[in-house]
Motif scaffolding. Structure first.
Motif, PDB file in Angstrom:
ATOM      1  N   VAL A 117      13.511  48.441 119.344  1.00 28.07           N
ATOM      2  CA  VAL A 117      12.673  48.264 120.537  1.00 28.07           C
ATOM      3  C   VAL A 117      11.264  47.796 120.167  1.00 28.07           C
ATOM      4  N   ARG A 118      10.897  47.883 118.895  1.00 29.17           N
ATOM      5  CA  ARG A 118       9.593  47.365 118.460  1.00 29.17           C
ATOM      6  C   ARG A 118       9.551  45.846 118.611  1.00 29.17           C
ATOM      7  N   TYR A 119      10.703  45.213 118.461  1.00 32.83           N
ATOM      8  CA  TYR A 119      10.758  43.751 118.489  1.00 32.83           C
ATOM      9  C   TYR A 119      11.360  43.201 119.785  1.00 32.83           C
ATOM     10  N   VAL A 120      12.205  43.995 120.434  1.00 28.18           N
ATOM     11  CA  VAL A 120      12.877  43.534 121.659  1.00 28.18           C
ATOM     12  C   VAL A 120      12.350  44.376 122.811  1.00 28.18           C
ATOM     13  N   LYS A 121      11.224  43.969 123.350  1.00 29.52           N
ATOM     14  CA  LYS A 121      10.519  44.763 124.359  1.00 29.52           C
ATOM     15  C   LYS A 121      11.322  44.911 125.647  1.00 29.52           C
ATOM     16  N   GLU A 122      12.138  43.902 125.964  1.00 28.15           N
ATOM     17  CA  GLU A 122      12.840  43.930 127.253  1.00 28.15           C
ATOM     18  C   GLU A 122      13.897  45.029 127.349  1.00 28.15           C
ATOM     19  N   VAL A 123      14.231  45.685 126.241  1.00 25.80           N
ATOM     20  CA  VAL A 123      15.228  46.752 126.320  1.00 25.80           C
ATOM     21  C   VAL A 123      14.607  48.136 126.165  1.00 25.80           C
ATOM     22  N   LYS A 124      13.276  48.227 126.193  1.00 29.27           N
ATOM     23  CA  LYS A 124      12.642  49.552 126.160  1.00 29.27           C
ATOM     24  C   LYS A 124      13.090  50.349 127.379  1.00 29.27           C
ATOM     25  N   GLY A 125      13.479  51.581 127.163  1.00 22.32           N
ATOM     26  CA  GLY A 125      13.994  52.407 128.246  1.00 22.32           C
ATOM     27  C   GLY A 125      15.494  52.274 128.415  1.00 22.32           C
ATOM     28  N   LYS A 126      16.103  51.232 127.840  1.00 18.91           N
ATOM     29  CA  LYS A 126      17.550  51.053 127.916  1.00 18.91           C
ATOM     30  C   LYS A 126      18.240  51.424 126.609  1.00 18.91           C
ATOM     31  N   VAL A 127      17.480  51.376 125.506  1.00 17.31           N
ATOM     32  CA  VAL A 127      18.039  51.656 124.184  1.00 17.31           C
ATOM     33  C   VAL A 127      17.281  52.809 123.550  1.00 17.31           C
ATOM     34  N   ASP A 128      18.010  53.741 122.948  1.00 18.41           N
ATOM     35  CA  ASP A 128      17.412  54.879 122.245  1.00 18.41           C
ATOM     36  C   ASP A 128      16.378  54.364 121.244  1.00 18.41           C
ATOM     37  N   PRO A 129      15.151  54.852 121.299  1.00 16.36           N
ATOM     38  CA  PRO A 129      14.119  54.391 120.351  1.00 16.36           C
ATOM     39  C   PRO A 129      14.441  54.706 118.903  1.00 16.36           C
ATOM     40  N   GLY A 130      15.456  55.559 118.677  1.00 16.49           N
ATOM     41  CA  GLY A 130      15.860  55.872 117.306  1.00 16.49           C
ATOM     42  C   GLY A 130      16.818  54.860 116.698  1.00 16.49           C
ATOM     43  N   VAL A 131      17.263  53.864 117.497  1.00 13.21           N
ATOM     44  CA  VAL A 131      18.180  52.850 116.987  1.00 13.21           C
ATOM     45  C   VAL A 131      17.400  51.856 116.125  1.00 13.21           C
ATOM     46  N   THR A 132      17.767  51.765 114.853  1.00 13.84           N
ATOM     47  CA  THR A 132      17.047  50.906 113.910  1.00 13.84           C
ATOM     48  C   THR A 132      17.823  49.628 113.600  1.00 13.84           C
ATOM     49  N   ILE A 133      17.164  48.729 112.884  1.00 14.71           N
ATOM     50  CA  ILE A 133      17.816  47.496 112.435  1.00 14.71           C
ATOM     51  C   ILE A 133      19.004  47.829 111.542  1.00 14.71           C
ATOM     52  N   HIS A 134      18.834  48.813 110.658  1.00 19.77           N
ATOM     53  CA  HIS A 134      19.941  49.264 109.793  1.00 19.77           C
ATOM     54  C   HIS A 134      21.144  49.698 110.637  1.00 19.77           C
ATOM     55  N   HIS A 135      20.905  50.461 111.682  1.00 16.11           N
ATOM     56  CA  HIS A 135      22.002  50.919 112.533  1.00 16.11           C
ATOM     57  C   HIS A 135      22.765  49.743 113.142  1.00 16.11           C
ATOM     58  N   LEU A 136      22.048  48.751 113.618  1.00 12.85           N
ATOM     59  CA  LEU A 136      22.702  47.625 114.285  1.00 12.85           C
ATOM     60  C   LEU A 136      23.451  46.746 113.295  1.00 12.85           C
ATOM     61  N   LEU A 137      22.928  46.604 112.090  1.00 13.39           N
ATOM     62  CA  LEU A 137      23.617  45.806 111.061  1.00 13.39           C
ATOM     63  C   LEU A 137      24.928  46.451 110.632  1.00 13.39           C
ATOM     64  N   THR A 138      25.031  47.770 110.771  1.00 18.99           N
ATOM     65  CA  THR A 138      26.231  48.500 110.345  1.00 18.99           C
ATOM     66  C   THR A 138      27.060  49.004 111.514  1.00 18.99           C
ATOM     67  N   HIS A 139      26.700  48.607 112.732  1.00 18.90           N
ATOM     68  CA  HIS A 139      27.403  49.047 113.945  1.00 18.90           C
ATOM     69  C   HIS A 139      27.390  50.573 114.089  1.00 18.90           C
ATOM     70  N   THR A 140      26.284  51.181 113.716  1.00 21.66           N
ATOM     71  CA  THR A 140      26.136  52.628 113.892  1.00 21.66           C
ATOM     72  C   THR A 140      25.024  52.952 114.891  1.00 21.66           C
ATOM     73  N   GLY A 141      24.709  52.001 115.746  1.00 21.40           N
ATOM     74  CA  GLY A 141      23.673  52.227 116.760  1.00 21.40           C
ATOM     75  C   GLY A 141      24.142  53.079 117.919  1.00 21.40           C
ATOM     76  N   GLY A 142      25.453  53.377 117.978  1.00 15.22           N
ATOM     77  CA  GLY A 142      25.995  54.195 119.050  1.00 15.22           C
ATOM     78  C   GLY A 142      26.212  53.450 120.349  1.00 15.22           C
ATOM     79  N   LEU A 143      26.003  52.127 120.360  1.00 10.43           N
ATOM     80  CA  LEU A 143      26.130  51.342 121.587  1.00 10.43           C
ATOM     81  C   LEU A 143      27.579  50.965 121.847  1.00 10.43           C
ATOM     82  N   ALA A 144      27.929  50.898 123.131  1.00  8.26           N
ATOM     83  CA  ALA A 144      29.268  50.474 123.525  1.00  8.26           C
ATOM     84  C   ALA A 144      29.437  48.977 123.280  1.00  8.26           C
ATOM     85  N   HIS A 145      30.696  48.549 123.217  1.00  7.72           N
ATOM     86  CA  HIS A 145      31.023  47.134 123.078  1.00  7.72           C
ATOM     87  C   HIS A 145      31.278  46.567 124.468  1.00  7.72           C
ATOM     88  N   ASN A 146      30.415  45.686 124.923  1.00  8.43           N
ATOM     89  CA  ASN A 146      30.542  45.116 126.262  1.00  8.43           C
ATOM     90  C   ASN A 146      31.532  43.969 126.269  1.00  8.43           C
TER      91      ASN A 146
END
Length: 600
Positions: A117-146
């Protein structure tokens, strides 16, 4: 069941056989591999109605096999070429996105522990602020697959990446970040948007100038819509014998859909196998390829962007890609300095696994590996793992929950302490860990805390109510009761009890709408290509939902009519039962979020 839908649709249209057209073989052709692949490919292309297919193999930084079979387009007869035929790469885009992210890391423009959320401002409030770049690169961000609204049929309805993240997806969270691997295209879309905000360029422009141009991948493109010079070389996508006629433009290019040739894919693979390359420094490349997460130390896991495969003790990196009418796979075996790419314009997944197995066996990669001696597990201990499981991948807070219903996996025991899955029998090798030597990739399954892990896929154990069996019983029960009530109106004795024609019409209307809606929904899920939902929710699907709501409203009107008209006791009981069944059905369907804002 969703997979069966595609099969049923193919047979409903009728099977059209065609003869594969041999493609040109390069001068450097592994004749032994060709002899192994040729009969399998030609047979499967006929039986699965695959129009065209390309295979290219690289060994020791040299192409040793490259061949195209069949046609890129049945109408024109244009043959498949490994050099010039462009395939929709789907999720293969993710490894290019991960490579771009690693370049930014090299340049000290980002840190892996930075929150997205530091870099993608438009998703503040929609994504857990604890989700990091590392999490997204490894698919461990906890997000559903749309699976919905991820693509457009034409340029007019195409979204920018920013608009997609703000309006096109709800970014549902399934788990806290870092807890488990849950494959998510939305997570990779967030990384692509980060590339845009950090560099000030569109994602396609950045990748073009910093990866594709550098590697002289002259055919490959992320541009949406694709540039005119390459459009004539894109394969026509097929569902069985039926071509897809839309352009298929993706709203989320970083997650898919790259256009790529087999030759260009191998150029990209060569870069990842060569530690001295112009795209990433050796240290960064090593970090990218390292296993960063897994569900168990003995199980395969995920690197940054790549999935991991361990076969016969050999660790490999790979990524698949799928879009409506195309499937591709890129595999890297660093220890053997081997890479190969497979692509074809069809929805059939089965040939891909067979070709992968044949190529690996040809280069002596196979056999047992990854687990050893069996553990001492009693039938009673194994029995606690039995049950129905559903993948975490799909949101439980939107109507996409129904994808999970269709993806249910049943786990059984054989009474000897072994676990039985659709893939085969797994023998205990440790606490909660079971092994099947006959499986190529998914040879280990792990159970912990009412969850199951199969490779890099995670599942949760279902309560009996959530299983497809119980849900099917509810559906059949509703249909039978409603039809019996509806047929009851044909008998004069029942009509006399109800007395008032307005009540009879309200009963019949509510019942007809409920039955029609449920039959329509069921037919849509069984007979319609599920990939249609990538363009958004089809209008006919919404019609069924509106019919259910209208049926419920008629039921409420019926309740009011009972109080006003005061029919006989038996007539009132009949009407009340109609209300209970129809309103109860509505509440049941609401548990599948069919009345969510996405649909109405």
């Amino acid at each position: 069941m969703m997979r069966m839908a595609a099969v049923i649709l193919v047979f409903s249209m009728g099977i059209t056989l065609f003869t594969a057209v041999p493609g040109k073989v390069t001068a450097q052709s592994d004749q032994g591999l060709e002899a192994v692949l040729e009969p399998v490919i030609e047979k499967q292309m006929r039986s699965a109605e695959i129009a065209g297919l390309a295979v290219q193999v690289m060994k020791d930084q040299q192409t040793v096999f490259a061949k195209g079979w069949g046609v890129a387009d049945r109408q024109t007869g244009r043959p498949v070429s490994t050099e010039s035929t462009l395939f929709h790469g789907g999720s293969l885009s993710k490894v290019f996105t991960a490579t771009a992210v690693m370049q930014l890391l090299e340049q000290n423009k980002i840190r892996l522990e930075d929150p997205i959320v530091r870099y993608v401002k438009e998703v503040k409030g929609k994504v857990d602020p604890g989700v990091t770049i590392h999490h997204l690169l490894t698919h461990t961000g906890g997000l559903a697959h749309n699976n919905v609204n991820t693509a457009a049929r034409d340029e007019r309805t195409l979204m920018t990446l920013s608009d997609y993240l703000q309006k096109g997806t709800d970014l549902y969270a399934l788990k806290p970040p870092g807890e488990t691997i849950i494959y998510s295209s939305d997570g990779m879309a967030l990384l692509g948007r980060m590339v845009e905000t950090v560099t000030g360029k569109s994602f396609a422009e950045y990748v073009q100038s910093n990866i594709l141009d550098v590697l002289e991948m002259k055919q490959t493109s992320f541009l949406q819509p694709p540039p005119k010079p390459i459009r004539s070389r894109i394969t026509t996508r097929y569902h069985g014998s039926k071509p897809y006629t839309d352009d298929y433009l993706t709203n989320m290019p970083p997650a898919g859909d790259i256009l790529i040739t087999a030759a260009d894919a191998i150029k990209f693979a060569a870069t990842h196998l060569n530690r001295e390359n112009p795209v990433l420094q050796p240290e960064t490349l090593a970090l990218m390829h390292e296993r960063h997460v897994s569900h168990h130390p003995l199980m395969r896991g995920r690197a940054y962007g790549f999935n991991e495969m361990v076969i016969g003790g050999q660790r490999m990196l790979y990524h698949d890609g799928a879009s409506p009418g195309t499937i591709v796979r890129l595999v890297l075996a660093p220890e053997r300095k081997l890479a190969f790419f497979i692509a074809y314009n069809s929805n059939s997944p089965h040939l891909m696994e067979k070709l992968t197995e044949l190529i690996l066996e040809h280069y002596s990669i196979g056999g047992e590996g990854g687990a050893s001696s069996a553990g001492d597990v009693s039938p009673q201990q194994a029995g606690k793992y039995a049950g129905a499981y559903r993948p975490y991948m799909f949101s439980t807070d939107s109507f996409q929950k129904i994808y999970g219903l269709m993806s249910q996996l049943d786990v059984k025991t054989d009474g000897k302490g072994n676990i039985v899955l659709p893939k085969g029998t797994y023998t205990a090798v440790g606490e909660g860990l079971f092994y099947n030597a006959d499986e190529l990739k998914e040879n280990l399954v792990y159970f912990k805390n009412n969850e199951m892990y199969l490779g890099t896929n995670s599942f949760r154990k279902l309560s009996p109510y959530e299983t497809i069996t119980v849900q099917g019983i509810i559906l059949i029960g509703y249909l039978l009761i409603t039809l019996m009530q509806l047929l009851g109106l044909a008998f004069p004795a029942i009509r006399r009890q109800v007395k008032h024609k307005s009540l009879i019409w309200l009963c019949a209307g509510a019942q007809l709408m409920g039955v029609s809606a449920l039959v329509g929904l069921l037919a849509t899920l069984v007979f319609i290509d599920p990939l249609e939902f990538v363009y958004g929710v089809p209008g006919y699907f919404r019609v069924w939902v509106y019919l259910i709501i209208l049926g419920m409203l008629l039921s409420i009107c019926l309740l009011y009519g009972i109080m006003k008209s005061k029919p006989s006791s038996w007539g009132a009981l009949y009407c009340v039962l109609v209300v209970i069944v129809q309103v109860g059905c509505g509440f049941w369907l609401n548990s599948w979020h069919l009345f969510s804002g996405t649909l109405i």
